[in-house]
Design an enzyme around this catalytic site. Structure first.
Site, PDB file in Angstrom:
ATOM      1  N   CYS A   1     -18.762  -9.548  -1.819  1.00  0.00           N
ATOM      2  CA  CYS A   1     -19.521 -10.762  -2.094  1.00  0.00           C
ATOM      3  C   CYS A   1     -19.825 -10.881  -3.580  1.00  0.00           C
ATOM      4  CB  CYS A   1     -20.828 -10.738  -1.318  1.00  0.00           C
ATOM      5  SG  CYS A   1     -20.580 -10.423   0.425  1.00  0.00           S
TER       6      CYS A   1
ATOM      7  N   ARG B   1     -14.616 -13.887  -5.076  1.00  0.00           N
ATOM      8  CA  ARG B   1     -15.039 -12.650  -4.401  1.00  0.00           C
ATOM      9  C   ARG B   1     -15.302 -12.856  -2.916  1.00  0.00           C
ATOM     10  NH1 ARG B   1     -17.313  -8.232  -7.901  1.00  0.00           N
ATOM     11  NH2 ARG B   1     -18.073  -7.453  -5.930  1.00  0.00           N
TER      12      ARG B   1
ATOM     13  N   TRP C   1     -18.433 -12.806   1.697  1.00  0.00           N
ATOM     14  CA  TRP C   1     -17.233 -12.407   2.449  1.00  0.00           C
ATOM     15  C   TRP C   1     -17.782 -11.689   3.670  1.00  0.00           C
ATOM     16  CZ3 TRP C   1     -14.857  -7.963   4.293  1.00  0.00           C
ATOM     17  CH2 TRP C   1     -13.520  -8.113   4.684  1.00  0.00           C
TER      18      TRP C   1
ATOM     19  N   ASN D   1     -24.593  -7.138  -1.349  1.00  0.00           N
ATOM     20  CA  ASN D   1     -23.163  -6.837  -1.220  1.00  0.00           C
ATOM     21  C   ASN D   1     -23.056  -5.403  -0.735  1.00  0.00           C
ATOM     22  OD1 ASN D   1     -20.394  -6.704  -1.485  1.00  0.00           O
ATOM     23  ND2 ASN D   1     -20.481  -6.210  -3.673  1.00  0.00           N
ATOM     24  N   GLY D   2     -22.333  -5.191   0.355  1.00  0.00           N
ATOM     25  CA  GLY D   2     -22.215  -3.845   0.909  1.00  0.00           C
ATOM     26  C   GLY D   2     -22.414  -3.912   2.411  1.00  0.00           C
TER      27      GLY D   2
ATOM     28  N   GLU E   1       5.759  -5.451  -2.515  1.00  0.00           N
ATOM     29  CA  GLU E   1       4.901  -6.451  -3.150  1.00  0.00           C
ATOM     30  C   GLU E   1       5.331  -7.866  -2.747  1.00  0.00           C
ATOM     31  OE1 GLU E   1       2.183  -6.378  -4.503  1.00  0.00           O
ATOM     32  OE2 GLU E   1       1.983  -8.153  -5.764  1.00  0.00           O
TER      33      GLU E   1
ATOM     34  N   LYS F   1       2.710 -10.382  -1.102  1.00  0.00           N
ATOM     35  CA  LYS F   1       2.379 -11.687  -1.700  1.00  0.00           C
ATOM     36  C   LYS F   1       2.583 -12.806  -0.693  1.00  0.00           C
ATOM     37  CE  LYS F   1       0.445 -11.156  -4.517  1.00  0.00           C
ATOM     38  NZ  LYS F   1       0.167  -9.820  -5.001  1.00  0.00           N
TER      39      LYS F   1
ATOM     40  N   GLU G   1      -0.105 -12.793   1.969  1.00  0.00           N
ATOM     41  CA  GLU G   1      -1.419 -13.179   1.438  1.00  0.00           C
ATOM     42  C   GLU G   1      -1.560 -14.677   1.270  1.00  0.00           C
ATOM     43  OE1 GLU G   1      -1.529 -10.711  -2.267  1.00  0.00           O
ATOM     44  OE2 GLU G   1      -3.595 -10.432  -1.642  1.00  0.00           O
TER      45      GLU G   1
ATOM     46  N   HIS H   1      16.691   1.802  11.276  1.00  0.00           N
ATOM     47  CA  HIS H   1      15.926   2.678  12.182  1.00  0.00           C
ATOM     48  C   HIS H   1      14.879   1.887  12.967  1.00  0.00           C
ATOM     49  CE1 HIS H   1      17.775   6.281  10.516  1.00  0.00           C
ATOM     50  NE2 HIS H   1      17.687   5.664   9.345  1.00  0.00           N
TER      51      HIS H   1
ATOM     52  N   LYS I   1     -11.238 -11.083  -3.805  1.00  0.00           N
ATOM     53  CA  LYS I   1     -10.564 -10.474  -4.951  1.00  0.00           C
ATOM     54  C   LYS I   1     -10.941  -9.012  -5.128  1.00  0.00           C
ATOM     55  CE  LYS I   1      -8.136 -10.817  -8.802  1.00  0.00           C
ATOM     56  NZ  LYS I   1      -6.675 -10.923  -8.631  1.00  0.00           N
TER      57      LYS I   1
HETATM   58  C1  AGP Z   1      -3.387  -8.284  -4.300  1.00  0.00           C
HETATM   59  O1  AGP Z   1      -2.795  -9.538  -4.315  1.00  0.00           O
HETATM   60  C2  AGP Z   1      -4.566  -8.190  -3.443  1.00  0.00           C
HETATM   61  N1  AGP Z   1      -5.544  -9.144  -3.756  1.00  0.00           N
HETATM   62  C3  AGP Z   1      -5.071  -6.792  -3.195  1.00  0.00           C
HETATM   63  O2  AGP Z   1      -4.063  -6.108  -2.494  1.00  0.00           O
HETATM   64  C4  AGP Z   1      -5.488  -5.946  -4.396  1.00  0.00           C
HETATM   65  O3  AGP Z   1      -4.376  -5.586  -5.140  1.00  0.00           O
HETATM   66  C5  AGP Z   1      -6.227  -4.712  -3.903  1.00  0.00           C
HETATM   67  O4  AGP Z   1      -7.366  -5.104  -3.210  1.00  0.00           O
HETATM   68  C6  AGP Z   1      -6.580  -3.742  -5.005  1.00  0.00           C
HETATM   69  O5  AGP Z   1      -7.490  -4.288  -5.903  1.00  0.00           O
HETATM   70  P1  AGP Z   1      -7.845  -3.545  -7.261  1.00  0.00           P
HETATM   71  O6  AGP Z   1      -6.594  -3.527  -8.061  1.00  0.00           O
HETATM   72  O7  AGP Z   1      -8.935  -4.357  -7.867  1.00  0.00           O
HETATM   73  O8  AGP Z   1      -8.272  -2.160  -6.895  1.00  0.00           O
END
Ligand code: AGP
Length: 615
Positions: free
Chosen positions: A2, A27, A75, A101-102, A488, A492, A495, A511, A610
């Site tokens: 958050c 966030r 969040w 937050n937590g 990746e 992407k 996401e 496999h 994020k």
């Molecule tokens: C990437 O597109 C994501 N938002 C997520 O996987 C991110 O890379 C991951 O949460 C790690 O974040 P950080 O690099 O801030 O540790």
């Protein structure tokens, strides 16, 4: 996860809090809310489920001229996104408001203590009980700082909390407990700020101090006092942070994600600048690297830890460290590393990668490494973040603010930092040939131009995106240095477009995953000319034999897959070791354009945040 913001000072607090929330929305965007205090001890509270514009519309024209305020973007962890579950939460008398937050891991036990006495709770959150406890402690001690300190002692888990009380309208009290994301205090002229992220403060002040776990800030307009968990006064260093106002706005781009993809030539330039020395044909890490030669020679292995995109960058780094420095290197998902009792000691160099530097899984793994006495480096994009304070040294990604939830340019900055680190380790240990270092330095200095050229692929990739946008499954395959890029690509796409995508080592395909393949399941195959291309070609033939459409990503000038794959995307020339720096761009652009075709919310994908500060 958050976002948290607080303000006290000479200006009306409402617009400053709302503006801060706008910078924090990445966030979490399940709901947002504010609490404002005026000089007459009145509390104004507004909360709205959904994105911030709903709250903005809800409060329009109603904000009182408050002297202080707090705001929160949520969040959801406990309790669905709803108005009732939005923060701030109040105690039953309305005297105390908190944002959190937590996760309060023992919230059920704590709540029961109050419900047994007849108290009612208005939300399904774990956070609301904090307001009840702070109010109880405030009643007993008469002091908000002491009340919050004593409250934190009752909470299990890791937390960032800000509390206000109507008794003292100009005062904010913030606590950081464990690794639940950052708390940064901003010092202005007759005003003070508190936030979860530096980005929310920088338009107002560049003078900041970061709370360490266990610390509490007593924030007033004319100054801030700090105490530790025992209630003893402590001094905190105030640092001046750089601020680039242009980096945080979208400019001519429709989305931050596209802007950040396009910023990558500049990210690469910044990442090589001063580290790769053309005159000396070597790298120099300067103060970024804190260990002397004797310490470096004692390293017996390297473990790279990270999550998500940063983990994919770390996987590329593993190749660099093994190939260039010849040190055994492993990669581990930070959340797994922490709990599997890793065998590590002071001869294990631990390298964490985290753009935010606040990812809780990575921070806990770093604590594990610290307890075992490991020397530690972190690759981070956020100066001052918690990971930089745990590690012995920091290599910055130098990517500037990354606003889109889906990471792009920070992966690029990480890969370059790890390449420089591998060269440095190899030279210091005497395992790297001088000529190889010179060749790699020259290649890295040419990389920004190659990355710029890779952006010219965008129109072609946009066409492919419109052809494949309605598919429901995708496969991404790669080998060697292209495997992290394939992973990746799949991440992407998942996401930002919500398409089911799997990334696999190409050799693993037969496999199991090949069972998914038919004419409706396209595969993106990274088939670069890196010694593994012919193996990739066989895998592509196997896919074609099952009528699976294939988009092949190939090296410059390679026509060997023309007529074999359905589409062939030719990358600009680059040294094979640095190929992930350019091959990742088509992955990012494909995901972006498919998401746009599908009308998805590119910069704020559903369910994501994020910075991930809960386990
Ligand atoms: C990437 O597109 C994501 N938002 C997520 O996987 C991110 O890379 C991951 O949460 C790690 O974040 P950080 O690099 O801030 O540790």
């Amino acid at each position: 996860m958050c976002g948290i913001i607080g303000y006290t000072g000479r200006r009306p607090a409402g617009p400053i809090v709302i503006d801060g929330l706008k910078r924090l929305e990445y966030r979490g965007y399940d709901s947002a809310g504010i609490a404002l205090l005026d000089g007459d001890h009145e509390l104004y509270v507004a909360r709205s489920v959904g994105k911030l514009d709903r709250l903005d519309a809800h409060v329009e024209g109603t904000l009182p001229p408050a002297v202080a305020g707090i705001g929160h973007t949520r969040w959801a962890t406990h309790g669905e996104p709803s108005d009732a579950n939005a923060h701030p939460h109040l105690d039953p008398s309305g005297r105390v408001a908190i944002i959190h937050n937590g996760i309060v891991e023992n919230f059920e036990t704590l709540r029961a203590r109050f419900t047994d006495r007849g108290a009612t709770f208005l939300s399904a959150t774990d956070s609301e009980v904090i307001a009840h406890i702070v109010a109880e402690q405030l009643e007993a001690s008469g002091d908000l700082v002491e009340a919050l300190r004593l409250t934190t002692l009752q909470l299990e888990g890791a937390h960032a909390i800000v509390a206000v009380a109507t008794d003292e309208p100009g005062r904010l009290v913030a606590a950081r407990v464990g690794n639940a994301g950052g708390v940064v205090v901003g010092f202005g002229d007759g005003e003070s700020f508190i936030a979860s992220d530096l980005a929310a403060l920088l338009p107002n002040t560049r003078r900041v101090a970061f709370l360490d776990p266990g610390e509490i800030a007593d924030v007033r307009a004319d100054g801030v006092a700090f105490i530790d968990g025992e209630g003893r006064a402590i001094e905190k260093a105030v640092k001046t942070q750089p601020y680039d106002p242009v980096a945080a706005v979208k400019g001519r781009y429709k989305h931050f994600m596209l802007k950040e993809i396009y910023e990558q030539p500049e990210t690469a330039l910044d990442a090589v600048r001063g580290r790769y020395l053309p005159d000396l044909a070597r790298v120099s890490l300067g103060d970024e690297f804190p260990f002397d030669a004797e310490r470096v020679r004692r390293i017996r292995r390297v473990i790279l830890i990270a999550m998500g995109t940063s983990m994919h960058a770390a996987m590329v780094g593993r190749h660099y460290i093994e190939r260039l420095a010849r040190i055994p290197a492993e990669i581990d998902n930070a959340a797994e590393f922490r709990y599997r009792q890793p065998v590590i000691d002071d001869e294990t160099l631990v390298v964490s990668v985290a753009q935010s530097g606040e990812t809780v899984d990575t921070l806990w793994a770093m604590e594990e490494a610290r307890a075992a006495g490991c020397p530690q480096l972190t690759v981070c994009n956020t100066p001052g973040a918690q990971s930089t304070r745990v590690a012995d040294g920091t290599l910055l990604m130098r990517a500037g603010p990354e606003i889109a939830v889906a990471s792009t340019k920070t992966m690029l900055g990480s890969m370059i930092a790890l390449h420089a680190l591998a060269l440095h380790l190899g030279r210091v240990r005497g395992t790297l040939d001088e000529a190889v270092e010179a060749e790699q330095v020259a290649a890295a200095l040419r990389a920004p131009a190659a990355i710029g050229q890779a952006l010219l692929l965008e129109p072609r990739i946009a066409q492919l995106a419109s052809r494949y946008a309605q598919r429901e499954d995708f496969l991404f395959l790669g080998r060697g240095l292209s495997l992290p890029v394939a992973l990746e690509g799949a991440l992407k796409l998942k996401e930002v477009s919500y398409i089911h995508a799997e990334g696999y080592p190409a050799g693993e395909m037969k496999h199991g995953p090949i069972a998914l393949i038919d004419e409706n399941v396209p595969t993106v195959a990274l088939a670069l000319d890196d010694g593994l291309r012919d193996k990739m070609r066989s895998n592509i033939e196997q896919l074609k034999a099952r009528r699976g459409p294939v988009i092949a990503i190939v090296s410059a000038g390679d026509h060997s897959l023309d007529g074999v794959a359905d589409d062939v995307i030719e990358l600009p020339p680059i040294d094979p070791l640095l190929s992930p720096l350019v091959s990742v761009l088509p992955m990012q652009l494909l995901a972006y354009h498919i998401a746009v075709e599908r009308g998805a919310d590119v910069d704020q994908p559903r369910n994501l945040a994020k910075t991930v500060t809960v386990e």
